[in-house]
Design a protein around this motif. Structure first.
Motif, PDB file in Angstrom:
ATOM      1  N   PRO A  41      63.753  29.690  38.011  1.00  0.00           N
ATOM      2  CA  PRO A  41      63.677  28.266  38.352  1.00  0.00           C
ATOM      3  C   PRO A  41      64.199  28.032  39.764  1.00  0.00           C
ATOM      4  O   PRO A  41      65.025  28.789  40.267  1.00  0.00           O
ATOM      5  N   GLN A  42      63.692  27.007  40.407  1.00  0.00           N
ATOM      6  CA  GLN A  42      64.153  26.578  41.730  1.00  0.00           C
ATOM      7  C   GLN A  42      63.834  27.575  42.837  1.00  0.00           C
ATOM      8  O   GLN A  42      64.421  27.518  43.918  1.00  0.00           O
ATOM      9  N   SER A  43      62.942  28.530  42.580  1.00  0.00           N
ATOM     10  CA  SER A  43      62.582  29.481  43.631  1.00  0.00           C
ATOM     11  C   SER A  43      61.217  30.072  43.325  1.00  0.00           C
ATOM     12  O   SER A  43      60.674  29.898  42.237  1.00  0.00           O
ATOM     13  N   ARG A  44      60.690  30.807  44.302  1.00  0.00           N
ATOM     14  CA  ARG A  44      59.394  31.463  44.123  1.00  0.00           C
ATOM     15  C   ARG A  44      59.550  32.908  43.664  1.00  0.00           C
ATOM     16  O   ARG A  44      58.569  33.642  43.567  1.00  0.00           O
ATOM     17  N   TYR A  45      60.779  33.314  43.378  1.00  0.00           N
ATOM     18  CA  TYR A  45      61.043  34.713  43.082  1.00  0.00           C
ATOM     19  C   TYR A  45      60.993  35.007  41.585  1.00  0.00           C
ATOM     20  O   TYR A  45      61.083  34.109  40.747  1.00  0.00           O
ATOM     21  N   THR A  62      74.394  32.753  32.791  1.00  0.00           N
ATOM     22  CA  THR A  62      73.108  33.330  33.167  1.00  0.00           C
ATOM     23  C   THR A  62      73.312  34.461  34.170  1.00  0.00           C
ATOM     24  O   THR A  62      74.213  34.406  35.015  1.00  0.00           O
ATOM     25  N   ALA A  63      72.468  35.472  34.083  1.00  0.00           N
ATOM     26  CA  ALA A  63      72.607  36.633  34.969  1.00  0.00           C
ATOM     27  C   ALA A  63      71.237  37.161  35.365  1.00  0.00           C
ATOM     28  O   ALA A  63      70.287  37.130  34.577  1.00  0.00           O
ATOM     29  N   TYR A 158      69.953  29.275  46.054  1.00  0.00           N
ATOM     30  CA  TYR A 158      69.305  28.294  45.183  1.00  0.00           C
ATOM     31  C   TYR A 158      70.006  28.161  43.831  1.00  0.00           C
ATOM     32  O   TYR A 158      69.520  27.452  42.956  1.00  0.00           O
ATOM     33  N   HIS A 159      71.123  28.869  43.645  1.00  0.00           N
ATOM     34  CA  HIS A 159      71.896  28.792  42.391  1.00  0.00           C
ATOM     35  C   HIS A 159      71.022  29.121  41.181  1.00  0.00           C
ATOM     36  O   HIS A 159      71.077  28.437  40.152  1.00  0.00           O
ATOM     37  N   HIS A 202      78.947  32.276  40.484  1.00  0.00           N
ATOM     38  CA  HIS A 202      78.242  31.214  41.194  1.00  0.00           C
ATOM     39  C   HIS A 202      77.959  30.096  40.193  1.00  0.00           C
ATOM     40  O   HIS A 202      77.213  30.292  39.234  1.00  0.00           O
ATOM     41  N   ASP A 203      78.561  28.968  40.429  1.00  0.00           N
ATOM     42  CA  ASP A 203      78.429  27.866  39.480  1.00  0.00           C
ATOM     43  C   ASP A 203      77.085  27.166  39.641  1.00  0.00           C
ATOM     44  O   ASP A 203      76.519  27.122  40.743  1.00  0.00           O
ATOM     45  N   ASN A 204      76.571  26.651  38.549  1.00  0.00           N
ATOM     46  CA  ASN A 204      75.394  25.780  38.577  1.00  0.00           C
ATOM     47  C   ASN A 204      75.434  24.874  37.354  1.00  0.00           C
ATOM     48  O   ASN A 204      76.286  25.028  36.478  1.00  0.00           O
ATOM     49  N   GLY A 205      74.524  23.927  37.292  1.00  0.00           N
ATOM     50  CA  GLY A 205      74.571  22.926  36.243  1.00  0.00           C
ATOM     51  C   GLY A 205      73.985  23.397  34.924  1.00  0.00           C
ATOM     52  O   GLY A 205      73.234  24.378  34.857  1.00  0.00           O
ATOM     53  N   ALA A 206      74.308  22.664  33.863  1.00  0.00           N
ATOM     54  CA  ALA A 206      73.805  22.992  32.529  1.00  0.00           C
ATOM     55  C   ALA A 206      72.281  22.900  32.476  1.00  0.00           C
ATOM     56  O   ALA A 206      71.619  23.691  31.796  1.00  0.00           O
TER      57      ALA A 206
END
Length: 250
Positions: A41-45, A62-63, A158-159, A202-206
């Motif tokens: 998510p949030q990227s093209r990778y 998540t990893a 991009y978290h 690396h923190d990111n949202g739920a």
């Protein structure tokens, strides 16, 4: 029935083995939800392996696991854009200086492709100037790295996940080659993975973690479909019989 990992076209046995080991290590360390070849998510990778570790009463962890079998493969995705931009500026200035002097010393290099002489381009390759050729090669390589070699940097920026791991053969591990904040799992002689360097958190949202989990589920479904020979056409036909409108493909 277990679904085997379906190799990508052109994928080597070594890369497939590292991917399999990453899946085993992830599940053995509490990441009970995993899949290979997951669009992030949030990227093209796309991640070689993505994993999710459920947490009681809160969003899980998540990893991302990236498998690299050769140093060139590792370096291709490990471009630091700030340092590369600075080097590109330096090489560009060097190229401009060389071209300025070559125009003076080799006026016959004009191609005559413009109505106005001051706008004529020059064929600098015609003289085979060693220094200019070397600078031009580096300039092109740096541009290519910036355009396509920033995967490690971008997925962190991009978290995309909380933790990032590189999965490497033991002989490939050199600490200075590892991107900042990434952990390292190395393949040992007994065929298992060992944690050689811990990753940074690396923190990111739920919501981001939920989308990550959905991507794992989607990739896992595709892999089972391939393993069991289930085609998109069969799914569409079954949906029509059931009167169900299928959502767009992920």
């Amino acid at each position: 029935m277990d679904a085997s990992i379906v190799p990508r076209r052109g994928e080597t046995e070594t890369h497939l083995r590292l991917k399999r080991l990453a899946l085993i290590w992830a599940q053995a360390n509490g990441y009970s939800l995993c899949a290979a070849e997951v669009s992030l998510p949030q990227s093209r990778y796309r991640a070689d392996v993505a994993a999710y570790q459920p947490q009681s009463g809160q969003a899980g962890v998540t990893a991302i696991f990236e498998c690299k079998q050769a140093l060139a493969d590792l370096r291709r995705d490990n471009c630091c854009s700030e340092a590369t931009h600075e080097r590109l500026r330096s090489v560009s200035r060097r190229r401009e200086v060389l071209e300025k002097h070559l125009r003076i010393h080799y006026p016959t290099l004009r191609t005559g492709d413009s109505l106005f002489p001051e706008y004529d381009s020059h064929d600098f390759s015609a003289i085979g100037h060693h220094s200019y050729s070397r600078v031009l090669r580096e300039f092109t390589a740096l541009q290519n790295r910036l355009n396509g070699g920033r995967k490690f940097e971008c997925v962190v920026r991009y978290h995309c996940a909380n933790l990032f791991f590189l999965v490497l053969p033991d002989e490939l591990f050199c600490d200075w080659e590892i991107p900042l904040g990434w952990g390292v799992l190395v393949e040992e002689k007994n065929g298992s993975l060992a944690l050689a360097r811990k990753p940074a958190w690396h923190d990111n949202g739920a919501e981001t973690r939920l989308r990550f989990l959905q991507r794992i589920a989607s990739a896992g479904t595709r892999q089972f479909n391939r393993a069991l020979g289930i085609t998109r056409k069969e799914i569409v036909s079954a949906a029509k019989l059931a009167g169900v409108a299928l959502p767009g493909r992920d």
